[in-house]
Design a protein around this motif. Structure first.
Motif, mmCIF file in Angstrom:
data_model
loop_
_atom_site.group_PDB
_atom_site.id
_atom_site.type_symbol
_atom_site.label_atom_id
_atom_site.label_comp_id
_atom_site.label_asym_id
_atom_site.label_seq_id
_atom_site.Cartn_x
_atom_site.Cartn_y
_atom_site.Cartn_z
ATOM 1 N N MET A 192 0.820 -1.206 0.000
ATOM 2 C CA MET A 192 0.000 0.000 0.000
ATOM 3 C C MET A 192 0.856 1.257 0.000
ATOM 4 S SD MET A 192 -3.204 -0.514 -0.384
ATOM 5 C CE MET A 192 -3.829 1.095 0.095
ATOM 6 N N SER A 193 1.953 1.228 0.734
ATOM 7 C CA SER A 193 2.852 2.383 0.770
ATOM 8 C C SER A 193 3.499 2.599 -0.591
ATOM 9 C CB SER A 193 3.927 2.178 1.836
ATOM 10 O OG SER A 193 4.870 3.224 1.812
ATOM 11 N N PHE A 194 3.868 1.492 -1.243
ATOM 12 C CA PHE A 194 4.534 1.579 -2.541
ATOM 13 C C PHE A 194 3.571 2.005 -3.647
ATOM 14 C CE2 PHE A 194 5.826 -0.440 -6.557
ATOM 15 C CZ PHE A 194 7.089 0.125 -6.714
ATOM 16 N N MET A 195 2.321 1.530 -3.572
ATOM 17 C CA MET A 195 1.365 1.705 -4.665
ATOM 18 C C MET A 195 0.550 2.992 -4.580
ATOM 19 S SD MET A 195 1.355 -1.124 -6.715
ATOM 20 C CE MET A 195 -0.299 -1.373 -7.320
ATOM 21 N N THR A 196 0.489 3.612 -3.413
ATOM 22 C CA THR A 196 -0.389 4.771 -3.250
ATOM 23 C C THR A 196 0.378 5.966 -2.698
ATOM 24 O OG1 THR A 196 -1.045 4.056 -1.026
ATOM 25 C CG2 THR A 196 -2.408 3.323 -2.857
ATOM 26 N N PRO A 197 -0.001 7.180 -3.108
ATOM 27 C CA PRO A 197 0.650 8.368 -2.566
ATOM 28 C C PRO A 197 0.244 8.578 -1.109
ATOM 29 C CG PRO A 197 -1.181 8.987 -3.979
ATOM 30 C CD PRO A 197 -1.018 7.512 -4.124
ATOM 31 N N PRO A 198 1.127 9.134 -0.295
ATOM 32 C CA PRO A 198 0.811 9.307 1.133
ATOM 33 C C PRO A 198 -0.305 10.322 1.366
ATOM 34 C CG PRO A 198 2.886 10.377 0.582
ATOM 35 C CD PRO A 198 2.492 9.569 -0.614
ATOM 36 N N ASN A 199 -0.408 11.335 0.509
ATOM 37 C CA ASN A 199 -1.428 12.370 0.668
ATOM 38 C C ASN A 199 -2.062 12.651 -0.693
ATOM 39 O OD1 ASN A 199 -0.874 13.104 3.573
ATOM 40 N ND2 ASN A 199 1.128 13.600 2.690
#
Length: 340
Positions: A192-199
């Motif tokens: 999820m961290s790799f695939m999606t932007p944090p904000n």
């Protein structure tokens, strides 16, 4: 999250399949047959088609439909054998759970809910495409199984001899849901961290340099929910206030499945207005969409109903506007509808 939710959905479908689905998507499809999907689409249309002022096989007022249509009340419940004219009580429970969003054992929703829409009829079991038949019966067992078991997992399965259908229907959903947020060993970053932007709603750099975004999403996309994109858009609007109108537009496409297909006007050009917006400052409003009926040069959409004009057009309206019939004019022409 969508892949994990799709595996949870496959597990639910398997519970009401009439053929053991351990090996093929065709067997899993016996849980919700083509005829039964046609039935559900017809009942959605009975309640929701005219909400936009026109009985035309399209549900433009998506939000109103979700409160107007009720699966339990408006679709007949089988009292005997399933024959395509009803859904069993168990089927209704499964379908309601999938549309509202499957959960982990502690009640946490894995992914977003999906709206009821006439496009649930899209696609035919056993034939690759964009509708329910492909994404929920085939992709869950063959694509999402590999994605969650090998690509997105902190402890990947051995790809040698990997059995997708068996993995999809037997692996603990709680473990898969937690795994996409977990990093371990050589995998220093979670999926999820790799695939999606944090904000994902903080678009200040793009906005301030004059960048623009035009997003479309099929209302009947059965793998990525249009509700998810709607939530993102609302987040943009909340984060940027009135300035959001300066750089982002979101268009829902009623009836359309994943990227295309479904009983929909799914042919349109958003690239040209995007270029004009960036280069000439021409603010985009509604866009013209057309059906891909018989003779379409860009390819025929097999899900276009025979009762429609092969060249039917509709306006694509910027969210939250809805294409509503003007009360007069050719029902097949976008000119007879207004975004409001």
């Amino acid at each position: 999250k969508a892949a994990v939710a799709n595996l949870a959905g496959a597990r639910l479908y398997a519970s009401v399949a009439t053929v053991n689905p351990i090996n093929t998507a065709k067997d899993l499809a016996t849980a919700f047959t083509d005829a039964e999907r046609q039935l559900l689409a017809a009942k959605v249309l009975e309640r929701c088609d005219a909400l936009d002022g026109a009985n035309d096989g399209l549900v433009q007022d998506v939000a109103a439909c979700q409160t107007t249509f009720n699966l339990e009340a408006h679709v007949p419940t089988c009292t005997g054998q399933r024959d395509g004219s009803c859904l069993s009580a168990a089927q209704k429970n499964v379908i309601a759970t999938i549309f509202s969003g499957p959960t982990t054992s502690d009640g946490k929703r894995i992914y977003n809910a999906f709206p009821f829409d006439a496009g649930v009829r899209g696609g035919v079991s056993g034939i690759p495409g964009t509708g329910v038949a492909f994404w929920e019966f085939f992709a869950s067992l063959n694509l999402d199984a590999g994605a969650t078991g090998i690509i997105f997992s902190p402890t990947p399965e051995n790809p040698v001899g990997f059995n997708g259908p068996n993995f999809a229907l037997t692996t603990n959903i709680d473990t898969l849901a937690a795994g996409i947020y977990t990093n371990r060993g050589v995998y220093s970053e979670s999926a999820m961290s790799f695939m999606t932007p944090p904000n994902p709603t903080e678009m200040f750099t793009l906005r301030n340099r004059g960048g623009k975004i035009m997003v479309y999403h099929g209302v009947s996309d059965s793998i990525f929910s249009v509700n998810d994109t709607e939530d993102w858009y609302k987040g943009i609007a909340s984060r940027h206030g009135d300035l959001a109108e300066q750089f982002v537009r979101f268009y829902r496409v009623p009836g359309m499945g994943h990227c295309s297909g479904g009983p929909a006007t799914d042919q349109f050009d958003l690239l040209t207005p995007l270029v004009k917006w960036v280069e000439s400052g021409e603010t985009p409003a509604q866009q013209l969409a057309s059906a891909r009926g018989v003779g379409n040069a860009g390819g025929v959409n097999a899900d276009v109903p025979s009762s429609w004009s092969a060249n039917r057009t509709r306006p694509l309206c910027p969210y939250p506007q809805v294409a509503r019939y003007n009360g007069a004019g050719d029902i097949e022409s976008a000119a007879s509808f207004s975004c409001r």
